[in-house]
Design a protein around this motif. Structure first.
Motif, PDB file in Angstrom:
ATOM      1  N   ARG A 196       1.584  16.446  23.376  1.00  0.00           N
ATOM      2  CA  ARG A 196       1.764  17.038  22.059  1.00  0.00           C
ATOM      3  C   ARG A 196       0.400  17.253  21.396  1.00  0.00           C
ATOM      4  O   ARG A 196      -0.496  16.427  21.510  1.00  0.00           O
ATOM      5  CB  ARG A 196       2.612  16.107  21.191  1.00  0.00           C
ATOM      6  N   ARG A 197       0.258  18.371  20.695  1.00  0.00           N
ATOM      7  CA  ARG A 197      -0.953  18.638  19.916  1.00  0.00           C
ATOM      8  C   ARG A 197      -0.573  19.037  18.492  1.00  0.00           C
ATOM      9  O   ARG A 197       0.569  19.418  18.229  1.00  0.00           O
ATOM     10  CB  ARG A 197      -1.796  19.740  20.572  1.00  0.00           C
ATOM     11  N   PHE A 198      -1.553  18.979  17.605  1.00  0.00           N
ATOM     12  CA  PHE A 198      -1.268  19.173  16.192  1.00  0.00           C
ATOM     13  C   PHE A 198      -2.251  20.148  15.549  1.00  0.00           C
ATOM     14  O   PHE A 198      -3.386  20.303  16.007  1.00  0.00           O
ATOM     15  CB  PHE A 198      -1.363  17.839  15.445  1.00  0.00           C
ATOM     16  N   THR A 199      -1.812  20.745  14.460  1.00  0.00           N
ATOM     17  CA  THR A 199      -2.718  21.464  13.562  1.00  0.00           C
ATOM     18  C   THR A 199      -3.137  20.504  12.458  1.00  0.00           C
ATOM     19  O   THR A 199      -2.504  19.450  12.252  1.00  0.00           O
ATOM     20  CB  THR A 199      -2.036  22.679  12.932  1.00  0.00           C
ATOM     21  N   ALA A 200      -4.173  20.867  11.736  1.00  0.00           N
ATOM     22  CA  ALA A 200      -4.615  20.030  10.621  1.00  0.00           C
ATOM     23  C   ALA A 200      -3.507  19.900   9.581  1.00  0.00           C
ATOM     24  O   ALA A 200      -3.301  18.825   8.996  1.00  0.00           O
ATOM     25  CB  ALA A 200      -5.877  20.621  10.000  1.00  0.00           C
ATOM     26  N   GLU A 201      -2.784  20.985   9.361  1.00  0.00           N
ATOM     27  CA  GLU A 201      -1.696  20.957   8.368  1.00  0.00           C
ATOM     28  C   GLU A 201      -0.585  20.003   8.790  1.00  0.00           C
ATOM     29  O   GLU A 201      -0.003  19.294   7.954  1.00  0.00           O
ATOM     30  CB  GLU A 201      -1.134  22.366   8.171  1.00  0.00           C
ATOM     31  N   GLN A 202      -0.269  19.975  10.071  1.00  0.00           N
ATOM     32  CA  GLN A 202       0.772  19.054  10.544  1.00  0.00           C
ATOM     33  C   GLN A 202       0.349  17.597  10.368  1.00  0.00           C
ATOM     34  O   GLN A 202       1.140  16.759   9.928  1.00  0.00           O
ATOM     35  CB  GLN A 202       1.070  19.338  12.014  1.00  0.00           C
ATOM     36  N   LEU A 203      -0.892  17.292  10.686  1.00  0.00           N
ATOM     37  CA  LEU A 203      -1.359  15.912  10.565  1.00  0.00           C
ATOM     38  C   LEU A 203      -1.437  15.465   9.113  1.00  0.00           C
ATOM     39  O   LEU A 203      -1.018  14.354   8.775  1.00  0.00           O
ATOM     40  CB  LEU A 203      -2.723  15.750  11.233  1.00  0.00           C
ATOM     41  N   THR A 204      -1.968  16.310   8.251  1.00  0.00           N
ATOM     42  CA  THR A 204      -2.041  15.921   6.845  1.00  0.00           C
ATOM     43  C   THR A 204      -0.638  15.792   6.249  1.00  0.00           C
ATOM     44  O   THR A 204      -0.401  14.925   5.411  1.00  0.00           O
ATOM     45  CB  THR A 204      -2.870  16.928   6.033  1.00  0.00           C
ATOM     46  N   GLY A 205       0.281  16.618   6.715  1.00  0.00           N
ATOM     47  CA  GLY A 205       1.664  16.498   6.255  1.00  0.00           C
ATOM     48  C   GLY A 205       2.281  15.168   6.655  1.00  0.00           C
ATOM     49  O   GLY A 205       2.989  14.532   5.864  1.00  0.00           O
ATOM     50  N   LEU A 206       2.019  14.730   7.881  1.00  0.00           N
ATOM     51  CA  LEU A 206       2.527  13.447   8.346  1.00  0.00           C
ATOM     52  C   LEU A 206       1.928  12.289   7.541  1.00  0.00           C
ATOM     53  O   LEU A 206       2.627  11.336   7.190  1.00  0.00           O
ATOM     54  CB  LEU A 206       2.206  13.265   9.831  1.00  0.00           C
ATOM     55  N   VAL A 207       0.634  12.385   7.267  1.00  0.00           N
ATOM     56  CA  VAL A 207      -0.038  11.333   6.505  1.00  0.00           C
ATOM     57  C   VAL A 207       0.537  11.244   5.091  1.00  0.00           C
ATOM     58  O   VAL A 207       0.830  10.147   4.585  1.00  0.00           O
ATOM     59  CB  VAL A 207      -1.558  11.587   6.463  1.00  0.00           C
ATOM     60  N   GLU A 208       0.719  12.369   4.459  1.00  0.00           N
ATOM     61  CA  GLU A 208       1.265  12.374   3.098  1.00  0.00           C
ATOM     62  C   GLU A 208       2.721  11.914   3.082  1.00  0.00           C
ATOM     63  O   GLU A 208       3.144  11.193   2.174  1.00  0.00           O
ATOM     64  CB  GLU A 208       1.124  13.765   2.499  1.00  0.00           C
ATOM     65  N   ALA A 209       3.482  12.315   4.090  1.00  0.00           N
ATOM     66  CA  ALA A 209       4.888  11.887   4.167  1.00  0.00           C
ATOM     67  C   ALA A 209       4.997  10.383   4.354  1.00  0.00           C
ATOM     68  O   ALA A 209       5.996   9.777   3.960  1.00  0.00           O
ATOM     69  CB  ALA A 209       5.594  12.618   5.306  1.00  0.00           C
ATOM     70  N   ALA A 210       3.971   9.772   4.950  1.00  0.00           N
ATOM     71  CA  ALA A 210       3.966   8.321   5.158  1.00  0.00           C
ATOM     72  C   ALA A 210       3.511   7.565   3.909  1.00  0.00           C
ATOM     73  O   ALA A 210       3.457   6.335   3.923  1.00  0.00           O
ATOM     74  CB  ALA A 210       3.063   7.962   6.336  1.00  0.00           C
ATOM     75  N   GLY A 211       3.165   8.304   2.851  1.00  0.00           N
ATOM     76  CA  GLY A 211       2.850   7.666   1.578  1.00  0.00           C
ATOM     77  C   GLY A 211       1.377   7.506   1.273  1.00  0.00           C
ATOM     78  O   GLY A 211       1.006   6.818   0.316  1.00  0.00           O
TER      79      GLY A 211
END
Length: 274
Positions: A196-211
């Protein structure tokens, strides 16, 4: 700039420990940007807490590429990794660096993290090269965040989609490059070793969703994987010049889309507001 894979430099940790690790300059190109961002975050936490030794959790930390240099800075590091061989190498490396008393390796993974690690007990959590391989990246990241203290920092490093597309295209594998670009997981084919690979937007979205609040985003290995090794190894001054180029491009959003890896620094709301 210091880096766990670069030669020792004169800057010192408050306890007098050198701020760098084993001497492997070529490999340092792959970690220099991450190490600089991480070290600055550690220094801020040391200043904020008044404790020179922080508690660090390194999920998927393997043989200690980051854990041992962090222990050399005086921090206490717990490494969680599913591989017994990697943990054995970690133990050996920590002993050779004379930091065995500050490094603990335990067998486990991100989804069962709290079977082997304590919830809410760490000042800093490293989640490097983990989200690519877990079944549920969001759950894995939530566990990593749950291991943080009320005021804490997350260092997240994951494979970038754009870097894979660019490298396949430059190698002449245009069909594979297009496949990676269109695949939901960013894979270029059945032989792709990265799940699996990610875009910057996907990673920042995951970080923000985690609080967490996103403190910084950096592109890692923007150029290092594309430059012929013989040029870097034989051309005088090329290694240092390439390192400076990597540093200059790392923060620019335009280069995030072509980086081999992406690094996101996340902070708990309490830390961000401090």
């Amino acid at each position: 700039m210091s880096d766990p894979m670069r030669p020792p430099v004169s800057a010192q940790h408050p306890q007098g420990t050198p701020r760098s690790g084993p001497s492997r300059p070529r490999a340092g190109l792959r970690t220099a940007v991450v190490w600089e961002v991480l070290q600055e975050a550690l220094d801020r936490r040391v200043k904020a807490t008044g404790r020179p030794a922080l508690d660090v959790l390194d999920t998927g930390g393997g043989s200690g590429n980051f854990a041992v240099p962090l222990a050399r800075l005086g921090h206490r590091v717990t490494v969680v990794d599913p591989s017994p061989n990697a943990l054995f190498a970690l133990e050996r490396r920590a002993a050779e660096a004379d930091v065995a008393d500050r490094v603990q390796g335990v067998q486990g993974d991100a989804h069962g993290l709290f079977d082997v690690a304590e919830r809410g007990a760490y000042d800093v959590v490293l989640c490097h090269g983990v989200l690519e391989y877990v079944d549920d990246p969001a759950e894995g990241l939530r566990n990593a965040v749950a291991a943080l203290r009320t005021e804490g920092v997350l260092s997240l490093l994951a494979a970038g989609l754009g870097g894979a597309v660019l490298s396949r295209a430059l190698a002449g594998h245009f069909t594979e490059a297009k496949r990676a670009l269109e695949d939901p997981d960013g894979r270029w084919g059945k032989g792709d070793p990265v799940p699996r690979r990610f875009t910057a937007e996907q990673l920042t979205g995951l970080v923000e969703a985690a609080g967490l609040r996103v403190g910084a985003v950096h592109g890692v290995r923007v150029f290092a994987d594309l430059v012929p090794g013989v040029l870097v190894d034989t051309e005088p001054g090329a290694l240092e010049a390439l390192l400076k180029l990597e540093e200059a491009a790392a923060e620019l959003p335009a280069f995030h889309s072509v980086a081999t890896q992406l690094h996101v620094l996340g902070e708990t709301p309490q830390t961000a507001g401090a």
